[in-house]
Structures are given as structure tokens and as C-alpha cells.
Design an enzyme around this catalytic site. Structure first.
Site: not given
Ligand SMILES: [Zn+2]
Length: 381
Positions: A190, A192-193, A284-288
Site C-alpha cells: 500500500q 500514498r507516496n 510499515g511504521r505508522d501505517h495510515a
């Protein structure tokens, strides 16, 4: 997966299909915004299986309070249609309601089952874990209309093809592709980057032990300062073409908005990828996450509450380039201190884009940076 062969079962056991050749025959019409239109198409294509429409009250209450549908199937994000009192009354009388997209086309029918009210603060607290109005999801919830309309939908007409929409795939299409490729284990990524080399290394690391990689950028409303959809797709297109094994990677877009619901959205992201046929998803770390609302590992811990999810999360620690290891590494496998670590923060990259000063090529591929730097206004206003 336990069955040992083939792609993952759809969520709830059956892939939902709600497309129809019927015409819009409702006696009342309402318009929905682009994000909602996307989600209605997602319901129709089974990306939101087992949902067949907008949540009815019993499901809505359970989703908010327990993160499950009334059938006990995991579901963490309420998919709802909110309307004002006047429309609510008219929709109740109409039974079948035509849904119009922002261009004014009748694109779906809603079969009204139930109209109900809801508590906005309780909803925000349940879904986002906070009622702080500076959280984008909370502010959206507080601004919703007072009535929710539950009921199944039937999808009539797709929007016009666009450069981005050509990457939109249905679960039927991805499942056919995965089966033809004979992939048994498929890892979803996933994003958004725009891709940093760190993301690339993480994705490729998963390919060491799994058959296929499903790169699935999220397309839709984002917040100010995020990268525009077109920039994300263009950079991945180039990166995959030049640097990925073509037979092991599939790029498709997922058209739904970011909700910034942290852990609950991580589960939602996993469910959608399960419906596409993925067996694993990288979390990942701090997903969403957004701001400092969530513990960086809350989105990983929440999977403990969903042993019945049937898509396996893969947790990675933060990756950095280590000048002494001469490779990407993490605190799990690199003994060197922070002074040998190189990382590209989002803030630092934005500054370099403004100055058109390229980062070193082991942090961002020059081809990728060139696309962003040459883009006229690459960020959401
Ligand atoms: Zn090291």
C-alpha cells in the site's frame, strides 16, 4: 495461506459483484461526490466484499464499537451514505434511489433498506480513536449530515477512461492475473507516496520469499501537501519499468480516499488487498497514520485482534541506508550508530524538490526524482 495453493479467498468467502445492465429507475435522485462514487464502484467490483451496499444500523454499530460486522466478519471502516433530513424522508418514500456522479450521470441505484441517525463523537472515537477536531477523519465525521441510509447498491455506468483509471483493476482481473502467473504468495504494498529506494528495497526484500508483488497506490482525496495521484503513478511506472522483474510485479491503483484511521485503516487496507487475491500485506511504521495521533506500531499490534483475517501482515522496521554496511539495513541487522545512517525524510525531500537538488541516488532513483522535480505543482493544494 493454509489451503496451500491459489490466491486468498475473498473476505467473507464470496466475491461480491453488484453491476447491472438495468437502467436507473428510481423515483428520486441524489448526487454523490467523487470519493463516494469511487467507493460505490469498489462495492460493485467486490473490493469491499462482503459489503453489497451501505451499512445498515446493526452493522454500523458493530463496526464502530467492535471493528466487525454483525456477522462477526472483520470490518473496521464504516462505509455509509449520509443525507440531510429532507433527502432522508424522500429516499424512504422512493425505496429505489438513483445515484448521480459529480458530472450528473446516473451511475448506480441504491435500494433503501433503512434510514437511521448516529452519534458523531462516538463514531469518531470508535474509528479514529480520538475526537480531536484537528484529526482529518474526525473533522469529516463531525461535518457529516445527520442521517445514514443503509441498503444494497447496483452499479450501472462506469466513468470515462482516464490516464489513471487505466490502472484501476477489479479483484476478478487481479485474481485472473495472479492465477495465470501461478503466483501462490502475493505481497501487497500500500502506498500514498512517491517511491524512495528504501521502499523499493523493502518491496524487493519481500520478493526473496514470496512469488509476486502487488504495488497498489491509493488514488483519491488526500490532504494538502501530499503528492498528487498522477505523480505517484508516473514515478512507480518508471521505477517498475527500469528496476523491477517484470514477471514478479503488478502495478494497479486503488481508488478510495485516505481516512488516516491508523490501525483501523491498516485492517481495512488488508481486507481490500485480500479481496484482490493477495496473501500478504506489508504494514510499515505508522501505517495510515497522521500527525502523532497513533503509536507508530499500533497499526501492527491491531492484527493480534484479528486472527481470523486470512491475510498475513508482514511487519518491517524502518529501513535506512547504512554507509558502513553498504546496504539498506534496519536496527535489527545493523550494529552501526545513527551517524552512519542515511535517510530521506519527507520534509527534506520536499525541500530538495523545490530547490531541484537531487538526493543521492541510493536514496532516490534519479529517474524518479526527475519526474517529480519537473512536475508542475506535484503536491495537492
Ligand atoms: Zn550498518
Amino acid at each position: 495461506m493454509e489451503q496451500g495453493k491459489g490466491v486468498a479467498q475473498p473476505h467473507g468467502g464470496r466475491l461480491i459483484s453488484r453491476t447491472t445492465t438495468k437502467n436507473a429507475n428510481g423515483s428520486f435522485s441524489i448526487s454523490v461526490n467523487a470519493d463516494l462514487a469511487n467507493d460505490i464502484e469498489n462495492i460493485a467490483d467486490g473490493i469491499f466484499s462482503p459489503l453489497e451496499g451501505f451499512l445498515v444500523k446493526e452493522d454500523f454499530d458493530q463496526v464502530v464499537s467492535k471493528g466487525r460486522l454483525s456477522s462477526d466478519i472483520p470490518w473496521t471502516i464504516p462505509i455509509v451514505l449520509d443525507v440531510d433530513k429532507d433527502s432522508a424522508t424522500k429516499m424512504k418514500d422512493a425505496c429505489d434511489v438513483n445515484l448521480k456522479d459529480p458530472e450528473g450521470n446516473d451511475f448506480a441505484i441504491l435500494h433503501v433498506e433503512e434510514i437511521y441517525t448516529f452519534n458523531k463523537s462516538e463514531t469518531a472515537q470508535g474509528v479514529y480513536g480520538t475526537t480531536d477536531p484537528s484529526h482529518p477523519g474526525v473533522s469529516k465525521t463531525m461535518g457529516m449530515q445527520d442521517f445514514l441510509v443503509g441498503g444494497k447498491i447496483d452499479y450501472i455506468k462506469r466513468p470515462e477512461e482516464t490516464a489513471i483509471r487505466k490502472y484501476r483493476k477489479s479483484p476478478t482481473e487481479t485474481r485472473t492475473f495472479f492465477e495465470k502467473s501461478e503466483w501462490k504468495t502475493i505481497v501487497a504494498f500500500q502506498t500514498r507516496n512517491v517511491p524512495h529506494v528504501a521502499h523499493e528495497m523493502l518491496q524487493k526484500e519481500s520478493l526473496n520469499t514470496h512469488d509476486g508483488l502487488f504495488v497498489n497506490p491509493l488514488i483519491g482525496k488526500k490532504k494538502t501537501g501530499d503528492y498528487k495521484d498522477e505523480v505517484i503513478v508516473a514515478t512507480y511506472e518508471t521505477l517498475i519499468r527500469d528496476y523491477y522483474p517484470q514477471k514478479r510485479c503488478f502495478l494497479a491503483t486503488l481508488h478510495t480516499e485516505m481516512r488516516y484511521a491508523g490501525p483501523r485503516e491498516a485492517i481495512h487496507h488488508a481486507i481490500m488487498r485480500k479481496n484482490f487475491g493477495c496473501t500478504h500485506i506489508i504494514i510499515g511504521r505508522d501505517h495510515a497514520g497522521v500527525g502523532t495521533f497513533y503509536d507508530p506500531f499500533a497499526a501492527q499490534k491491531i492484527f493480534d485482534d484479528y486472527p481470523d483475517l486470512q491475510i498475513e501482515p508482514i511487519f518491517y522496521p524502518a529501513f535506512f541506508y547504512c554507509k558502513k554496511c553498504l546496504s539498506f539495513a534496519s536496527e535489527r541487522n545493523c550494529p552501526h550508530g545513527q551517524e552512519s545512517q542515511e535517510q530521506l525524510s519527507g520534509t527534506k525531500l520536499r525541500q530538495m524538490i523545490t530547490e531541484k537538488k537531487a538526493p543521492s541516488e541510493y536514496l532516490m532513483r534519479p529517474e524518479v526524482f526527475k519526474i517529480i522535480a519537473n512536475w508542475d505543482r506535484p503536491f495537492v493544494d
